[in-house]
Design a protein around this motif. Structure first.
Motif, mmCIF file in Angstrom:
data_model
loop_
_atom_site.group_PDB
_atom_site.id
_atom_site.type_symbol
_atom_site.label_atom_id
_atom_site.label_comp_id
_atom_site.label_asym_id
_atom_site.label_seq_id
_atom_site.Cartn_x
_atom_site.Cartn_y
_atom_site.Cartn_z
ATOM 1 N N VAL A 241 0.831 -1.098 -0.048
ATOM 2 C CA VAL A 241 0.136 0.111 0.106
ATOM 3 C C VAL A 241 0.916 1.091 0.001
ATOM 4 C CG1 VAL A 241 -0.101 0.248 2.543
ATOM 5 C CG2 VAL A 241 -2.291 0.842 1.174
ATOM 6 N N MET A 242 2.264 1.097 0.175
ATOM 7 C CA MET A 242 2.873 2.351 0.161
ATOM 8 C C MET A 242 2.794 3.263 -1.029
ATOM 9 S SD MET A 242 7.268 2.404 0.630
ATOM 10 C CE MET A 242 7.299 1.799 2.201
ATOM 11 N N LYS A 243 2.890 2.395 -2.194
ATOM 12 C CA LYS A 243 2.502 3.417 -3.271
ATOM 13 C C LYS A 243 1.409 4.301 -3.529
ATOM 14 C CE LYS A 243 0.622 -0.478 -5.923
ATOM 15 N NZ LYS A 243 0.815 -1.296 -5.005
ATOM 16 N N ASP A 244 0.452 3.863 -2.619
ATOM 17 C CA ASP A 244 -0.743 4.697 -2.644
ATOM 18 C C ASP A 244 -0.975 5.622 -1.384
ATOM 19 O OD1 ASP A 244 -1.940 3.256 -4.820
ATOM 20 O OD2 ASP A 244 -2.769 1.624 -3.475
ATOM 21 N N ILE A 245 -0.020 5.574 -0.631
ATOM 22 C CA ILE A 245 0.007 6.535 0.488
ATOM 23 C C ILE A 245 0.617 7.714 0.243
ATOM 24 C CG2 ILE A 245 0.615 6.734 2.888
ATOM 25 C CD1 ILE A 245 -1.550 4.813 2.736
ATOM 26 N N ASP A 246 -0.134 8.855 0.456
ATOM 27 C CA ASP A 246 0.369 10.032 -0.050
ATOM 28 C C ASP A 246 1.301 10.939 1.191
ATOM 29 O OD1 ASP A 246 -1.178 9.939 -2.160
ATOM 30 O OD2 ASP A 246 -2.818 11.058 -1.382
ATOM 31 N N ILE A 247 1.888 9.869 1.784
ATOM 32 C CA ILE A 247 3.044 10.565 2.749
ATOM 33 C C ILE A 247 4.295 10.056 2.261
ATOM 34 C CG2 ILE A 247 3.644 10.324 5.107
ATOM 35 C CD1 ILE A 247 0.797 11.556 4.742
ATOM 36 N N ALA A 248 5.509 11.081 2.629
ATOM 37 C CA ALA A 248 6.526 10.639 2.066
ATOM 38 C C ALA A 248 7.266 9.282 2.678
ATOM 39 C CB ALA A 248 7.719 11.944 2.565
#
Length: 402
Positions: A241-248
């Protein structure tokens, strides 16, 4: 783990649950020592009645005093070490659950902020994809706590107690026995049907959001380490899910760090659950305790010469030393199912409740609001008037213009 009210002195003295004094072996040992004291006193009275001095004659109590000091010091030292093990177990358990709760809270916040932005942009597919990951991670976090708590409860020390193993077993033999028995799923109950009013510490039932599927149980049964397997599932979902999270990404790495810190706390608990108190110390202390107990009636009766005070003092002296050693034995293995052990099911339930609290829809509704629902205090007309008053004050100040 028992909680008790220690300001009622009488109630504290008569409480039997969790007590080491009111156990049948402790009482029986004390009565045997007191009975031996009565026999010694009777023998002394018979000897004096017939006009001869009983032998052996004890001219000084130094020998008994030296033995008593040595045994007392060894038992107090063992009790101190046992309390250190117990306190370390509680400390590391709190550390483990706090770090795992922090990791889930951070992911939940990151995911909700991203979902909010996706919904504002009309990207329903991305929002649904993140929501599915949130549900999966929530379920797997509860499963991680379940298998971790069950592993601590089924530590090598506890397994030795349950099977009443005779003699000494090596780490290799314990591992082989564990591999033969395989992984047995603990008793689980879904949170939506769990009855808190009827649950107690003796049920040893773990609350989950969703019971693992048949395929998951099979995978965990094939695994040599169920905790590492469930941890891998969690890390995989976070990475996916990292690629979808809008956090650096550097900020997202905090989640992995907290998961790792939680695993460190678990392994620190595991070393206490699997590593017993040293056998040479326990064996030597046991031999000294038996020798000291057998000598108690002789020395007490010889120096008191009382048929009443002698047996009573023999009983109390034995009970004080024996029960202190029993306290050390209780504390040495803090993870288990005994009355004084740490209640892991309660720790687990508190953790599951924290997962549910963080993921409550009401939290998201409030946080999505610009002022968190505090318009009466910060927003609305009162806030507008306060802003106008501030502007007027700045305008009237010397050298200030708007």
């Amino acid at each position: 783990m028992l909680l008790y009210y220690n300001k009622s002195f009488f109630w504290l003295l008569v409480e039997r649950r969790g007590s080491v004094f009111y156990r049948w072996d402790s009482i029986l040992g004390g009565l045997v020592v007191a009975g031996l004291g009565i026999l010694v006193q009777y023998w002394l009275d018979r000897a004096l009645h017939h006009g001869f001095e009983p032998s052996p004659v004890i001219f000084h109590h130094y020998g008994f005093q030296a033995l008593g000091v040595g045994v007392t010091f060894a038992i107090v030292f063992r009790t101190q070490l046992a309390w250190n093990r117990y306190w370390e177990a509680v400390t590391q358990l709190h550390f483990m659950y706090s770090k795992w709760a922090d990791a889930f809270s951070q992911f939940q916040a990151f995911a909700e902020v991203t979902r909010k932005a996706a919904l504002e942009k009309g990207d329903q597919t991305k929002a649904d994809r993140i929501e599915r990951k949130q549900r999966r991670l929530k379920v797997n976090y509860a499963l991680l706590s379940t298998v971790a708590a069950d592993r601590l409860t089924q530590g090598d020390n506890q397994r030795m107690e349950e099977v009443h193993a005779r003699g000494v077993q090596t780490r290799g033999s314990m591992r082989i026995d564990k591999e033969k028995s395989g992984w047995i799923p603990p008793k689980m109950s879904e949170r939506k049907v769990f009855n808190r009013a009827k649950s107690n510490d003796d049920d040893h039932e773990y609350v989950v959001f969703q019971k693992p599927s048949k395929h998951q149980v099979e995978l965990l049964g094939q695994s040599n380490d169920a905790i590492s397997s469930v941890m891998y599932w969690i890390i995989w979902d976070l990475a996916d899910v990292m690629k979808d999270i809008d956090i650096a990404p550097p900020i997202q790495s905090r989640m992995y760090q907290e998961l790792s810190n939680g695993m460190l706390g678990f392994n620190n608990c595991l070393k206490i659950a699997d590593v017993p108190f040293p056998l040479p110390f326990a064996q030597l202390l046991g031999l000294l305790l038996v020798a000291f107990s057998l000598l108690i009636p002789v020395y007490v009766i010889v120096f008191t010469r009382s048929p009443v005070a002698g047996p009573i003092l023999s009983f109390l002296l034995f009970e004080s030393i024996w029960c202190l050693n029993e306290v050390a034995k209780e504390l040495e293995n803090p993870f288990g199912q005994d009355t004084n052990d740490i209640t892991l099911t309660d720790f687990h339930l508190n953790f599951v409740d924290s997962l549910e609290d963080v993921s409550m829809p009401e939290h998201n509704e409030m946080l999505h609001h610009p002022t968190m629902g505090l318009e009466d205090d910060w927003g609305g007309n009162s806030g507008h008037s306060h802003s106008q008053d501030s502007d007027k004050t700045l305008a009237s100040a010397p050298g200030m213009s708007l």
